[in-house]
Each structure stands twice: as C-alpha cells, then as structure tokens.
Scaffold this active site. Structure first.
Site, PDB file in Angstrom:
ATOM      1  N   HIS A 143       0.796  -1.240   0.000  1.00 32.76           N
ATOM      2  CA  HIS A 143       0.000   0.000   0.000  1.00 32.76           C
ATOM      3  C   HIS A 143       0.831   1.295   0.000  1.00 32.76           C
ATOM      4  O   HIS A 143       0.327   2.365   0.343  1.00 32.76           O
ATOM      5  CB  HIS A 143      -0.965   0.047   1.195  1.00 32.76           C
ATOM      6  CG  HIS A 143      -2.122  -0.909   1.111  1.00 32.76           C
ATOM      7  ND1 HIS A 143      -2.014  -2.206   0.677  1.00 32.76           N
ATOM      8  CD2 HIS A 143      -3.432  -0.753   1.417  1.00 32.76           C
ATOM      9  CE1 HIS A 143      -3.189  -2.797   0.743  1.00 32.76           C
ATOM     10  NE2 HIS A 143      -4.083  -1.933   1.175  1.00 32.76           N
ATOM     11  N   GLY A 192      -0.709  -2.565  -5.673  1.00 30.14           N
ATOM     12  CA  GLY A 192      -1.663  -3.649  -5.405  1.00 30.14           C
ATOM     13  C   GLY A 192      -3.053  -3.133  -5.097  1.00 30.14           C
ATOM     14  O   GLY A 192      -4.052  -3.790  -5.378  1.00 30.14           O
ATOM     15  N   HIS A 256     -11.003  -7.926  -5.292  1.00 29.74           N
ATOM     16  CA  HIS A 256     -11.293  -7.013  -4.182  1.00 29.74           C
ATOM     17  C   HIS A 256     -12.123  -5.836  -4.697  1.00 29.74           C
ATOM     18  O   HIS A 256     -11.724  -5.112  -5.606  1.00 29.74           O
ATOM     19  CB  HIS A 256      -9.945  -6.538  -3.630  1.00 29.74           C
ATOM     20  CG  HIS A 256     -10.040  -5.697  -2.413  1.00 29.74           C
ATOM     21  ND1 HIS A 256     -10.202  -4.336  -2.469  1.00 29.74           N
ATOM     22  CD2 HIS A 256      -9.991  -6.019  -1.096  1.00 29.74           C
ATOM     23  CE1 HIS A 256     -10.241  -3.854  -1.235  1.00 29.74           C
ATOM     24  NE2 HIS A 256     -10.110  -4.855  -0.383  1.00 29.74           N
ATOM     25  N   GLU A 308     -12.522  -9.882   0.379  1.00 29.61           N
ATOM     26  CA  GLU A 308     -13.358  -8.659   0.307  1.00 29.61           C
ATOM     27  C   GLU A 308     -13.779  -8.442  -1.143  1.00 29.61           C
ATOM     28  O   GLU A 308     -13.669  -7.329  -1.688  1.00 29.61           O
ATOM     29  CB  GLU A 308     -12.574  -7.449   0.839  1.00 29.61           C
ATOM     30  CG  GLU A 308     -11.987  -7.697   2.217  1.00 29.61           C
ATOM     31  CD  GLU A 308     -11.221  -6.519   2.782  1.00 29.61           C
ATOM     32  OE1 GLU A 308     -11.680  -5.962   3.796  1.00 29.61           O
ATOM     33  OE2 GLU A 308     -10.163  -6.164   2.225  1.00 29.61           O
ATOM     34  N   GLU A 324     -18.913  -3.888   1.714  1.00 30.11           N
ATOM     35  CA  GLU A 324     -18.150  -2.976   2.572  1.00 30.11           C
ATOM     36  C   GLU A 324     -18.593  -1.517   2.364  1.00 30.11           C
ATOM     37  O   GLU A 324     -18.882  -1.101   1.234  1.00 30.11           O
ATOM     38  CB  GLU A 324     -16.659  -3.124   2.244  1.00 30.11           C
ATOM     39  CG  GLU A 324     -15.776  -2.312   3.162  1.00 30.11           C
ATOM     40  CD  GLU A 324     -14.289  -2.423   2.796  1.00 30.11           C
ATOM     41  OE1 GLU A 324     -13.891  -3.409   2.131  1.00 30.11           O
ATOM     42  OE2 GLU A 324     -13.540  -1.512   3.181  1.00 30.11           O
ATOM     43  N   CYS A 326     -16.790   1.042   2.341  1.00 30.50           N
ATOM     44  CA  CYS A 326     -15.871   1.666   1.366  1.00 30.50           C
ATOM     45  C   CYS A 326     -16.258   1.302  -0.073  1.00 30.50           C
ATOM     46  O   CYS A 326     -16.069   2.116  -0.983  1.00 30.50           O
ATOM     47  CB  CYS A 326     -14.440   1.198   1.583  1.00 30.50           C
ATOM     48  SG  CYS A 326     -13.651   1.882   3.029  1.00 30.50           S
ATOM     49  N   CYS A 400     -10.647   1.717   7.479  1.00 32.91           N
ATOM     50  CA  CYS A 400     -10.861   2.370   6.183  1.00 32.91           C
ATOM     51  C   CYS A 400     -12.263   2.968   6.064  1.00 32.91           C
ATOM     52  O   CYS A 400     -12.434   4.040   5.475  1.00 32.91           O
ATOM     53  CB  CYS A 400     -10.618   1.373   5.056  1.00 32.91           C
ATOM     54  SG  CYS A 400     -11.474  -0.198   5.271  1.00 32.91           S
ATOM     55  N   CYS A 401     -13.266   2.286   6.638  1.00 29.74           N
ATOM     56  CA  CYS A 401     -14.647   2.742   6.421  1.00 29.74           C
ATOM     57  C   CYS A 401     -14.985   4.014   7.212  1.00 29.74           C
ATOM     58  O   CYS A 401     -15.484   4.989   6.626  1.00 29.74           O
ATOM     59  CB  CYS A 401     -15.636   1.630   6.738  1.00 29.74           C
ATOM     60  SG  CYS A 401     -15.420   0.153   5.733  1.00 29.74           S
TER      61      CYS A 401
HETATM   62  O1  FUB Z   1      -6.615  -2.215   1.995  1.00 32.70           O
HETATM   63  C1  FUB Z   1      -7.112  -0.940   2.307  1.00 32.70           C
HETATM   64  C2  FUB Z   1      -8.569  -1.029   2.652  1.00 32.70           C
HETATM   65  O2  FUB Z   1      -8.733  -1.878   3.768  1.00 32.70           O
HETATM   66  C3  FUB Z   1      -9.424  -1.639   1.589  1.00 32.70           C
HETATM   67  O3  FUB Z   1      -9.890  -0.738   0.645  1.00 32.70           O
HETATM   68  C4  FUB Z   1     -10.519  -2.249   2.368  1.00 32.70           C
HETATM   69  O4  FUB Z   1     -11.246  -3.195   1.646  1.00 32.70           O
HETATM   70  C5  FUB Z   1      -9.782  -2.813   3.542  1.00 32.70           C
HETATM   71  O5  FUB Z   1      -9.200  -4.026   3.218  1.00 32.70           O
HETATM   72 ZN    ZN Z   2     -13.621   0.090   4.368  1.00 35.03          ZN
END
Ligand code: FUB
Ligand code: ZN
Length: 630
Positions: A143, A192, A256, A308, A324, A326, A400-401
């Site tokens: 990331h 990724g 994902h 996910e 999710e 997000c 993240c959400c």
């Molecule tokens: O990997 C970053 C964030 O965390 C993703 O967008 C979500 O799905 C969670 O895995």
């Molecule tokens: Zn999220």
C-alpha cells in the site's frame, strides 16, 4: 483539453438545506470528523508520523496503511472547511500537516511504516518484508502507493479549502518521486491497491502538469501486462487486484471490490481527460456486469468476505454479504463518473440507491459508530472477519470505512447538480441550492423537497436576466417502474406510477429521455418546476439466478430499501412473511433515527413492521432481514 462532457457543480458552490441530509452533514462535521481524528490520535496513527520524523522513538503502530486513514480524515475535514469556516479545525490541520511533512524523507518518499522500521533496522523481518524491505519492493501488498494516493486527494482538498500550499507541496514532492521511479522508461509495476490513479488525476487538475495524468494512465495500463506479472510469478491471484488482464480487456468485475471500483473511477477520469475510447468501452462492460449481476439491492457490492471480493455472477448471499462501506462509497464515485461521461440517469439511479441504502447504513445516526460490512440479513451474532458485526463499532483495527465516510458526506453537495454547456441537470433531490452560470448568465437554483419521504420536488430558477436553457430533472427509475437498470431486480408490479411535471403550476407532458424530463424555454426570475413522483410501496423480486432470494420479496419506497428488525417483530425475523396480498401502510415515526417512515402490514394475526435499511441496528443487537418469504 478533453474532459468530462458534463461538469458537476462542486459542493462548495452548493448549499444543502434539507430535512434529511442537513442533520447528517452536521453530524459529519461535529461528530464524525472529530471522532475520526481523536481515534487516529488514540491509535497512534498520527504518532506514526512523529516516529517517522524521528521525534518519537516508538515503533510503528498498527497496519501499514494507517497513514491513509489520517489523509482521508484530512480530506473530509478540508471539505468541511469549505462549507463551514472553523479556525480551530484549520489550525489543527496546519499542525497535523507539519507533522506529516516532517515524516517525509528528503526526496519526497512518505510511508511511515517503512521509514520507522528501516531506522530501527527492521527488527521484525517478516513484517518488514510485507511492508517492503526496500522501497517499492512489495508493491502488490504494502500500500505504499495507495497511501499517497489518498494523500494527493487530501492535499488538493486542503489547498482548495485554504489556499495554503503546505500539504500540496508535500504531495507534489512525493508525486514527482513516483513519476521518476515508475514509467515507460523506468520501473514497470502497479500498486496492489488502486487509489493513486484518482489522486494523480486530482494533482493534474490542480497543477495542469500532464506528468501526473500520464502517470495515472501508466499505472492503469501496466495492469495485466506479462512483464510485471513475471515479477510476481508467485502471486497467485492477480484477479484479486485486477491485474489479470489489461484494463481495456476486462469485462467482469472480479477481485477485491474497493480496489476494482477505485480503479474504474480512475479509468473514467483518465478516459475523460484523454478521450480513450477503449477505456470507456471497458467501463461500459464492467458496469453492465456489476449492475446486471453483482449489485445488492442496497447498492452494496462485494459479496465475499474472503478477499473482500466480488462473487461470481448472481452470487449475492444476504447474511454473509460483505458489501463494505468503502465499496459503497466507491460505487458512488464510479457511478457519478459514468454519468459525467454519458449523461444517462441510470447511473444516478445506482448512485442514489447506494447512497441512501448500502452507504448510509455504514454510519450510525450519532456519526460515531460504523459498519464495515453491510449484510442484508443478520441473526444478531458476530460474523467472522473484520468488524462484520451484528451492530456498528466505534472503530476497527483496519478503519478504512469510518475514515471514508467523512469524504463522501463532506462533499455530498457535488452529486446534486451538474451542467453540460448550457444545460442544467438536477440529479439528486436535496433541499438547498446553487448558482450556476449557464450561457454566460448566472442562474440561482433553489430546491425544496421532503425526499426521500415524499416524491415532490420543486426547483425555482432565478436567472439574473431572462435566458434560454434546458433544465433536465432526473426521473428516477423507481418512479418509472424499473427497480434497477438491468434485470437483476424487478418490481412485482412494474407499472410506472404517476410522474407529473409542472412549470409555474402548469402541467407539462413528460417525456423521459435517458432518465430525464427536459424542459427547454426562456427562463425568468422566479420560474418554478415541480416534479411530483408517486411513492407507492413496491415489492421487489430478484433475478431467478440469485438463489438466496428465491421465493422472497423485498420492500422499497422511493429510493429506500426496507428491512425488518427483530425489535419490531417479536424478537425474530425468521418467521416474518410478507403475504402477496397484504396491504402495506406507511406510518411516520418521528423518534426513530431522526424520523423514518415505517411500513406495516398484517401477517396472519400479527402486525409486522419494516424500517428503512439504513436505520437498522440502532436499537440494540438483533435480527434483521431485507428479503422476506412471501
Ligand atoms: O486495503 C485498504 C482497505 O482496507 C481496503 O480498501 C478495504 O477493503 C480494507 O481491506
Ligand atoms: Zn472500508
């Protein structure tokens, strides 16, 4: 310059004065943003920057993408500053940005997990390998580029809010490094987790520097290329990160869900700016696949907890739905961009469905608790994985959400109006207004509505002088008897209901073209247009291939999906049925979650009650179901 043929009216030029949304936006400002910052402090997400800067000796705390959470809340806060001056918040951001800047390495690199651990000599080898023993060495996982993508978005938002270049300069220095390291004549690789593509486009828009746009396209075009897949020969599932095919050859949404849909949004931006027809063709196919086969009734996407990820076509389980928060946000971003490309209301139909249901369910009414996954059924038990709980949580180790919701709510105004040349689009029905320049004339726009509780919307136009233009008012699919713009769901009674359009009180014949009722005329100060949509309760059924929903119906009214909760129905929902002939009565309840319209019916001797899906789980832990046996 190429760009989207349709331009959204930015939230900073839109006032929201709406009985449904204003309290939610106020809660976002006064509760969610402060709570997110507070939790970023408490969980040492912010301290990580001091550690990277060398002013705190501690180890990196939490997950390697925790930096992104801080950036996302800054982005949301910057939006908030644009609509609500707040010197204290402004000063807080200044101090925070200084700490972020101190964590940046001299050449622009910024990723606290590596910077801290490298200084400490990588004591935990396994962890260090995951995060990348050396820079950019584990991009598929770590990331590094996802984080900075969020930083670019936040930095642009902060610059636009305050005019200060502090954060923008940090972001540009980083982006310049990224542009040096990756490119056709430099390193070939892909992040990724997509996100940097959207961020780079925002940097391009604010600076006009085409390198950033080219870099976004480079990262997209690099996906699915054999040469860098060899680099990751051991990476077993390239589809997980949409690296299985070149983006222009993709036609099924796989892997994902957040990664995928951030990528689609980034592709739309790049397509708009470069005119790349192959990108648009791929997006159209992907959209057909998602909306035709992989979309929950709530607008949620991503059926599987494992990875996910999107499921197979029609794989849409209810209790184990991942959906999710997000991913719902990503679906809003993507559908807005599809609208801006094509100008069809069907994209806003999907956006609206997602916004009012699968996204809004992610936030508690108080703004300080969140769903990570948004299932369509629950037995009140904790579900495995992350925060997929029977109720909302204050925070998650992977948060993240909670940090994403502030970005969307803070910029909600951007989804209401749009313009194409001289035409004005009214997409969402939200009270308030804007001023828009159409053909050189400033036109005041004021909207009144009690949507989503009723379907009457009045728009008053106040041009500075008489002027001709076309007003396009969206007529939602639900009002025309179409649940979704595909055959994935349909209404049992699909008759279009009453749609009336009045101009200055005179009824017009409504012809809906591409999802809009269009009125072209010379407008003068005080002219008004009223859209009157009947809002009958609709029974929805699924495509026969959605196995779990066989023999079941769901309820909708207007844009809202309903659910039954145990607390209203004798504790359990398993025995709640919705007989085909039951008459359903809407009943206003002003006390529940800010006021909701409940739906009630007689099920044998028992009275049943359904509430809007977004409002579930506000009265303790218990059962819930969207799809009910008939
Ligand atoms: O990997 C970053 C964030 O965390 C993703 O967008 C979500 O799905 C969670 O895995
Ligand atoms: Zn999220």
């Amino acid at each position: 310059m190429n760009d989207y043929p349709i331009q959204p009216i930015s939230f900073n030029r839109v006032t929201v004065d709406d009985s449904f949304w204003s309290p939610r936006l106020e809660t976002n400002r006064t509760a969610t943003i402060p709570v997110d910052f507070q939790r970023c402090e408490e969980t040492e997400r912010i301290l990580n920057f001091d550690r990277a800067a060398g002013v705190d000796a501690g180890d990196h705390a939490g997950i390697f993408f925790n930096d992104s959470d801080v950036f996302k809340v800054i982005e949301g806060a910057a939006y908030s500053l644009q609509t609500h001056a707040d010197p204290e918040l402004d000063a807080y951001l200044d101090a925070l940005i200084a700490r972020i800047g101190a964590a940046q390495e001299p050449d622009g690199y910024l990723y606290t997990a590596r910077t801290i651990r490298e200084r400490q000599g990588h004591t935990d080898r396994l962890q260090a390998e995951r995060e990348g023993l050396t820079r950019w060495s584990n991009l598929r996982v770590n990331h590094e580029l996802y984080n900075v993508g969020h930083m670019y978005e936040a930095a642009v938002a902060h610059y636009e809010a305050t005019g200060k270049r502090t954060f923008l300069d940090i972001a540009l220095k980083n982006a310049d490094l990224v542009c040096q390291v990756f490119g056709p004549d430099a390193r070939h690789d892909v992040p990724g987790h997509q996100e940097i593509e959207i961020g780079l486009v925002r940097l391009y828009r604010v600076t006009g520097d085409e390198r950033y746009l080219r870099q976004a396209k480079f990262f997209l075009d690099q996906r699915g290329q054999a040469d860098d897949r060899e680099l990751y020969a051991n990476f077993e599932n390239p589809g997980y990160m949409q690296d299985h095919l070149p983006v222009v050859e993709q036609d099924e949404a796989v892997g994902h869900a957040v990664r995928a849909v951030y990528m689609y949004a980034g592709m739309a931006d790049v397509a708009a700016l470069t005119g790349d027809a192959a990108y648009i063709a791929a997006l159209d196919r992907l959209w057909e696949n998602v909306v035709g086969r992989k979309l929950y009734l709530t607008g949620g996407i991503g059926a599987r907890h494992h990875g996910e990820a999107f499921g197979d076509d029609y794989e849409l389980p209810n209790a184990s739905a991942y959906a999710e928060t997000c991913a719902a946000l990503a679906n809003v971003l993507w559908n807005q961009r599809m609208f801006l490309l094509h100008g069809h209301g069907k994209y806003i139909d999907v956006l609206e469905r997602t916004l009012y249901n699968g996204f809004l369910s992610g936030i508690s009414q108080g703004g300080d608790e969140f769903f990570y996954a948004n299932p369509l059924a629950s037995d009140g038990e904790w579900f495995f994985n992350y925060g997929t709980a029977a109720t909302r949580s204050p925070w998650f180790s992977c948060s993240c959400c909670p940090t994403n919701v502030v970005r969307l709510l803070g910029s909600l105004g951007s989804y209401i109006y749009a313009q194409r040349n001289g035409d004005l689009y009214v997409n969402l029905f939200v009270g308030g207004g804007t001023t828009v320049n159409l053909n050189g004339v400033d036109v005041g726009v004021t909207q009144w509505t009690h949507y989503p509780w009723d379907g009457n919307v009045t728009v008053q136009l106040d041009p500075a002088e008489e002027t001709e233009f076309t007003l396009r008012v969206r007529v939602p699919g639900w009002a025309l008897g179409q649940a979704v713009p595909s055959d994935l769901y349909h209404y049992v009674d699909a008759r279009p209901d009453v749609v009336a359009l009045l101009v200055n009180g005179d009824l017009l014949d409504v012809e809906v073209v591409d999802g809009y009722a269009a009125v072209t005329r010379t407008w003068k100060h005080g002219d008004s247009v009223t859209l009157a949509l009947a809002t009958p309760v609709r029974r929805v059924v699924s495509h026969a291939a959605v196995a779990e929903n066989a023999g079941r119906v769901a309820l909708e009214r207007g844009p809202l999906v309903y659910c039954v909760e145990g607390v209203d129905n004798g504790g359990l929902v398993a025995d709640v049925t919705l007989p085909a002939d039951a008459a359903i009565t809407p009943v206003w309840n002003g006390d529940l979650v800010g006021g909701v319209l409940k739906l009630t019916w007689q099920d044998g001797d028992v009275q049943r009650t359904a509430i809007p899906y977004y409002a579930w789980s506000h009265r303790g832990v218990g059962d819930m179901a969207v799809w009910l046996p008939t």
